[in-house]
Design an enzyme around this catalytic site. Structure first.
Site, mmCIF file in Angstrom:
data_model
loop_
_atom_site.group_PDB
_atom_site.id
_atom_site.type_symbol
_atom_site.label_atom_id
_atom_site.label_comp_id
_atom_site.label_asym_id
_atom_site.label_seq_id
_atom_site.Cartn_x
_atom_site.Cartn_y
_atom_site.Cartn_z
ATOM 1 N N ILE A 14 0.837 -1.208 0.000
ATOM 2 C CA ILE A 14 0.000 0.000 0.000
ATOM 3 C C ILE A 14 0.872 1.259 0.000
ATOM 4 C CG2 ILE A 14 -1.626 1.328 1.427
ATOM 5 C CD1 ILE A 14 -2.840 -1.435 2.278
ATOM 6 N N ASP A 47 13.935 3.098 10.669
ATOM 7 C CA ASP A 47 13.036 2.207 11.400
ATOM 8 C C ASP A 47 12.148 3.084 12.279
ATOM 9 O OD1 ASP A 47 11.872 0.473 13.284
ATOM 10 O OD2 ASP A 47 13.560 -0.915 13.151
ATOM 11 N N ASN A 74 2.111 5.011 7.174
ATOM 12 C CA ASN A 74 1.597 3.744 6.657
ATOM 13 C C ASN A 74 2.343 2.500 7.144
ATOM 14 O OD1 ASN A 74 0.295 2.030 4.320
ATOM 15 N ND2 ASN A 74 2.522 1.855 4.047
ATOM 16 N N SER A 126 -7.306 0.282 9.462
ATOM 17 C CA SER A 126 -7.715 -1.042 8.959
ATOM 18 C C SER A 126 -9.177 -1.304 9.296
ATOM 19 C CB SER A 126 -6.865 -2.136 9.616
ATOM 20 O OG SER A 126 -7.354 -3.420 9.292
ATOM 21 N N TYR A 139 -3.315 -7.058 16.707
ATOM 22 C CA TYR A 139 -3.312 -6.192 15.523
ATOM 23 C C TYR A 139 -4.506 -5.226 15.561
ATOM 24 C CZ TYR A 139 -3.519 -4.779 10.609
ATOM 25 O OH TYR A 139 -3.565 -4.035 9.462
ATOM 26 N N LYS A 143 -4.853 -1.000 15.619
ATOM 27 C CA LYS A 143 -5.558 -0.210 14.601
ATOM 28 C C LYS A 143 -6.708 0.590 15.219
ATOM 29 C CE LYS A 143 -2.878 -1.111 11.143
ATOM 30 N NZ LYS A 143 -2.105 -0.041 10.489
ATOM 31 N N ALA A 172 -6.225 -6.450 1.617
ATOM 32 C CA ALA A 172 -5.697 -5.912 0.363
ATOM 33 C C ALA A 172 -4.644 -6.867 -0.193
ATOM 34 C CB ALA A 172 -5.097 -4.526 0.610
ATOM 35 N N THR A 174 -1.549 -7.455 -1.153
ATOM 36 C CA THR A 174 -0.189 -6.904 -1.055
ATOM 37 C C THR A 174 0.762 -8.048 -0.702
ATOM 38 O OG1 THR A 174 -0.258 -6.495 1.326
ATOM 39 C CG2 THR A 174 -1.159 -4.763 -0.094
HETATM 40 N N1 LIG Z 1 -2.642 -5.747 3.305
HETATM 41 C C1 LIG Z 1 -3.793 -5.653 3.974
HETATM 42 O O1 LIG Z 1 -4.696 -6.485 3.852
HETATM 43 C C2 LIG Z 1 -4.021 -4.485 4.905
HETATM 44 C C3 LIG Z 1 -5.327 -4.260 5.355
HETATM 45 C C4 LIG Z 1 -5.563 -3.192 6.216
HETATM 46 C C5 LIG Z 1 -4.525 -2.368 6.606
HETATM 47 N N2 LIG Z 1 -3.257 -2.609 6.163
HETATM 48 C C6 LIG Z 1 -2.206 -1.715 6.622
HETATM 49 O O2 LIG Z 1 -1.535 -1.169 5.502
HETATM 50 C C7 LIG Z 1 -0.204 -0.831 5.867
HETATM 51 C C8 LIG Z 1 0.734 -1.390 4.809
HETATM 52 O O3 LIG Z 1 0.542 -2.772 4.704
HETATM 53 P P1 LIG Z 1 0.945 -3.616 3.402
HETATM 54 O O4 LIG Z 1 -0.073 -4.670 3.235
HETATM 55 O O5 LIG Z 1 1.266 -2.702 2.291
HETATM 56 O O6 LIG Z 1 2.276 -4.344 3.986
HETATM 57 P P2 LIG Z 1 3.697 -4.631 3.346
HETATM 58 O O7 LIG Z 1 4.311 -5.624 4.300
HETATM 59 O O8 LIG Z 1 3.600 -4.975 1.899
HETATM 60 O O9 LIG Z 1 4.452 -3.230 3.491
HETATM 61 C C9 LIG Z 1 4.766 -2.692 4.748
HETATM 62 C C10 LIG Z 1 6.026 -1.848 4.614
HETATM 63 O O10 LIG Z 1 6.325 -1.288 5.919
HETATM 64 C C11 LIG Z 1 7.711 -1.422 6.154
HETATM 65 N N3 LIG Z 1 7.973 -1.473 7.596
HETATM 66 C C12 LIG Z 1 7.603 -2.464 8.455
HETATM 67 N N4 LIG Z 1 8.075 -2.193 9.692
HETATM 68 C C13 LIG Z 1 8.748 -1.025 9.592
HETATM 69 C C14 LIG Z 1 9.469 -0.230 10.540
HETATM 70 N N5 LIG Z 1 9.607 -0.619 11.810
HETATM 71 N N6 LIG Z 1 10.020 0.939 10.107
HETATM 72 C C15 LIG Z 1 9.908 1.313 8.810
HETATM 73 N N7 LIG Z 1 9.259 0.607 7.873
HETATM 74 C C16 LIG Z 1 8.688 -0.549 8.272
HETATM 75 C C17 LIG Z 1 8.105 -2.720 5.463
HETATM 76 O O11 LIG Z 1 9.508 -2.770 5.204
HETATM 77 C C18 LIG Z 1 7.259 -2.669 4.196
HETATM 78 O O12 LIG Z 1 7.935 -2.020 3.130
HETATM 79 C C19 LIG Z 1 0.003 -1.376 7.280
HETATM 80 O O13 LIG Z 1 -0.137 -0.315 8.221
HETATM 81 C C20 LIG Z 1 -1.121 -2.374 7.440
HETATM 82 O O14 LIG Z 1 -1.504 -2.536 8.798
HETATM 83 C C21 LIG Z 1 -2.975 -3.648 5.315
#
Ligand SMILES: NC(=O)c1ccc[n+]([C@@H]2O[C@H](COP(=O)([O-])OP(=O)(O)OC[C@H]3O[C@@H](n4cnc5c(N)ncnc54)[C@H](O)[C@@H]3O)[C@@H](O)[C@H]2O)c1
Length: 244
Positions: A14, A47, A74, A126, A139, A143, A172, A174
């Protein structure tokens, strides 16, 4: 004048889609990530659990961008289980990334945002904040905190001209969800179950979530603050009868 944006977690999923959508709207974008992307973005390794790294990364981003107008908070990690399954250490870790991480990044960015004519923060929340999902206690708690934090920050900063909103994605498609599916006993059955849980019968795409983020971040949403925009295939709001 092009707006300057920071996306945390901009290296994947995302966040990467949001960075792409903001760039398509003409914004210059810096991505903060433990695993940052390269061109066309300014990738900065940081980080979000480390306050010194966050402050240095935000200062570097502001310097290279020439200011900060938009922050997309994000970066996030998942956790599975009921409250009996995750030890205290894991509770601290997931809150540290998902909630305190947003606080650290926003806190460091606020002095720059105050100087912007179009300041906006969008937090990735979320569906887990508004619906009880099984085996997601930790989790979901993070959220829920992100949603309340969004409203509180929107109130605190509205008179400074800084808007704060969040998006609530459903499941999503991803790399995160790909990893979950890979780990399932029967990945195809798990994918069918996730698809079926959303009234549209499919997962949401990262680009669909990114479009909502880009809307809330842009000047066209100038009257919108303290809102929660669901991008969840109808999962939160709809109650369907079983398909016949
Ligand atoms: N994929 C889903 O179904 C979904 C649904 C609802 C919400 N979300 C939220 O969307 C956001 C992104 O999720 P995604 O599915 O794209 O995940 P993803 O794992 O594809 O991407 C997450 C990114 O965050 C980075 N990251 C993780 N920990 C970190 C840290 N400590 N410092 C810096 N960067 C860090 C990772 O390196 C990665 O590039 C999250 O907040 C997640 O909770 C995802």
């Amino acid at each position: 004048m092009s707006l300057k944006a920071i996306v945390t977690g901009g290296g994947s999923g995302i966040g990467l889609a949001a960075a792409t959508a903001l760039a398509a709207k003409g914004m210059t974008v810096a991505c903060l990530d433990v695993n940052p992307p390269g061109e066309p973005f300014i990738g900065i390794k940081a980080d979000v659990t480390d306050d010194a790294q966050v402050r240095a990364a935000i200062a570097e981003a502001a310097d290279r961008l020439g200011g900060i107008d938009v922050l997309i908070n994000n970066a996030g990690i998942g956790a599975q289980g009921t409250i009996e399954d995750n030890p205290d250490e894991e509770w601290r870790k997931v809150f540290d990334v998902n909630v305190f991480g947003m606080v650290r990044v926003a806190r460091a960015a606020l002095p720059y945002l105050r100087r912007s004519e179009h300041a906006a923060i969008v937090n990735t929340c979320s569906i887990a904040a508004t619906a009880g999902l099984p085996n997601r206690a930790l989790y979901s708690a993070t959220k829920g905190a992100v949603m309340s934090l969004t409203l509180a920050m929107a109130a605190d900063h509205v008179r400074e001209g800084i808007r704060v909103n969040c998006v609530n994605p459903g499941t999503a498609d991803t790399p995160w969800v790909a990893r979950l599916l890979d780990a399932a006993d029967d990945p195809e059955a798990e994918r069918r179950a996730l698809n079926a849980r959303q009234p549209m019968g499919r997962l949401v795409s990262a680009e669909e979530v990114a479009a909502a983020i880009a809307y809330l971040a842009g000047p066209e949403a100038a009257a919108t603050t303290g809102t929660v925009l669901a991008v969840d295939g109808g999962m939160h709001g709809l109650r369907l009868r079983p398909a016949t």
